[in-house]
Scaffold this motif. Sequence first.
Motif, mmCIF file in Angstrom:
data_model
loop_
_atom_site.group_PDB
_atom_site.id
_atom_site.type_symbol
_atom_site.label_atom_id
_atom_site.label_comp_id
_atom_site.label_asym_id
_atom_site.label_seq_id
_atom_site.Cartn_x
_atom_site.Cartn_y
_atom_site.Cartn_z
ATOM 1 N N ALA A 294 1.174 4.205 -2.819
ATOM 2 C CA ALA A 294 1.061 5.645 -2.543
ATOM 3 C C ALA A 294 2.281 6.392 -3.059
ATOM 4 O O ALA A 294 2.159 7.477 -3.641
ATOM 5 C CB ALA A 294 0.894 5.872 -1.040
ATOM 6 N N ASN B 174 4.290 7.803 3.522
ATOM 7 C CA ASN B 174 4.300 7.712 2.054
ATOM 8 C C ASN B 174 5.244 8.748 1.452
ATOM 9 O O ASN B 174 6.015 8.445 0.539
ATOM 10 C CB ASN B 174 2.892 7.929 1.487
ATOM 11 C CG ASN B 174 1.894 6.905 1.967
ATOM 12 O OD1 ASN B 174 2.244 5.829 2.422
ATOM 13 N ND2 ASN B 174 0.613 7.248 1.876
ATOM 14 N N LYS C 244 0.831 -1.208 0.000
ATOM 15 C CA LYS C 244 0.000 0.000 0.000
ATOM 16 C C LYS C 244 0.870 1.264 0.000
ATOM 17 O O LYS C 244 0.576 2.233 -0.679
ATOM 18 C CB LYS C 244 -0.932 0.005 1.219
ATOM 19 C CG LYS C 244 -2.056 -0.974 1.135
ATOM 20 C CD LYS C 244 -2.918 -0.858 2.385
ATOM 21 C CE LYS C 244 -4.263 -1.495 2.141
ATOM 22 N NZ LYS C 244 -5.321 -0.837 2.897
ATOM 23 N N THR C 245 1.927 1.232 0.800
ATOM 24 C CA THR C 245 2.825 2.381 0.867
ATOM 25 C C THR C 245 3.545 2.580 -0.463
ATOM 26 O O THR C 245 3.693 3.707 -0.931
ATOM 27 C CB THR C 245 3.821 2.227 2.025
ATOM 28 O OG1 THR C 245 3.080 2.117 3.246
ATOM 29 C CG2 THR C 245 4.768 3.402 2.115
ATOM 30 N N SER D 208 -3.802 2.454 -2.150
ATOM 31 C CA SER D 208 -3.057 2.919 -0.977
ATOM 32 C C SER D 208 -3.948 3.497 0.119
ATOM 33 O O SER D 208 -3.435 4.040 1.096
ATOM 34 C CB SER D 208 -2.019 3.960 -1.394
ATOM 35 O OG SER D 208 -2.647 5.135 -1.853
ATOM 36 N N THR E 129 -3.247 4.479 4.289
ATOM 37 C CA THR E 129 -1.829 4.568 4.652
ATOM 38 C C THR E 129 -1.532 5.924 5.281
ATOM 39 O O THR E 129 -2.310 6.865 5.166
ATOM 40 C CB THR E 129 -0.929 4.355 3.425
ATOM 41 O OG1 THR E 129 -1.253 5.328 2.433
ATOM 42 C CG2 THR E 129 -1.092 2.958 2.858
ATOM 43 N N ARG F 178 -3.731 5.369 -5.967
ATOM 44 C CA ARG F 178 -4.314 6.016 -4.785
ATOM 45 C C ARG F 178 -5.390 5.124 -4.166
ATOM 46 O O ARG F 178 -5.497 5.028 -2.935
ATOM 47 C CB ARG F 178 -4.860 7.395 -5.134
ATOM 48 C CG ARG F 178 -3.777 8.461 -5.226
ATOM 49 C CD ARG F 178 -4.357 9.864 -5.336
ATOM 50 N NE ARG F 178 -4.946 10.128 -6.629
ATOM 51 C CZ ARG F 178 -4.269 10.494 -7.717
ATOM 52 N NH1 ARG F 178 -2.957 10.641 -7.655
ATOM 53 N NH2 ARG F 178 -4.888 10.725 -8.848
#
Length: 160
Positions: free
Chosen positions: A10, A72, A6-7, A64, A67, A61
């Motif tokens: 981002a 990020n 997820k990071t 992510s 997060t 986006r």
Amino acid sequence: MHLAQKTKAAELAMALTWGYAALPEAIEWADEQILYTDVPDNTLFDLSLATGPNEAAGYLRALSEGTDEWLNLAYFLCRFHTAKTMNLKDASQLAKHLYMVAQYDDPPEPFRAFTHHWDAIDLAGDGTYGNSEDCIESFLNDIRNVIVASGGPEFKFRSV
């Protein structure tokens, strides 16, 4: 999807939006996630077939969500961790992006340094105030400070 994925999503969205990554990087990342994930998120397939950076950034986006925006950003800044110098135009552009984030989003302490670099770099570039090389060096030092304060450059992520 794991926090690391997820990071990274981002970070890639930010890099695409700000012009520091190209579409093939995002597509390659999506393809790797599809290959190495037991049950890939359907958005990864959409991302893999994206035809433009804005479309890809939108999918990134979405991937992510949830997060930490400051983590990020610190992860994005790792792209510049080893930079010894930057040309004036690139430094000004990056400083502008970081100023906009730091100015309007109530940043944690290490990120507050980015509220003054854009002006300093531009004023030095115009010859109005200061030396551009010193301003850029200070800017890059603050980037490295943020990375270290945030746990980088070798971030360790936990699964969620």
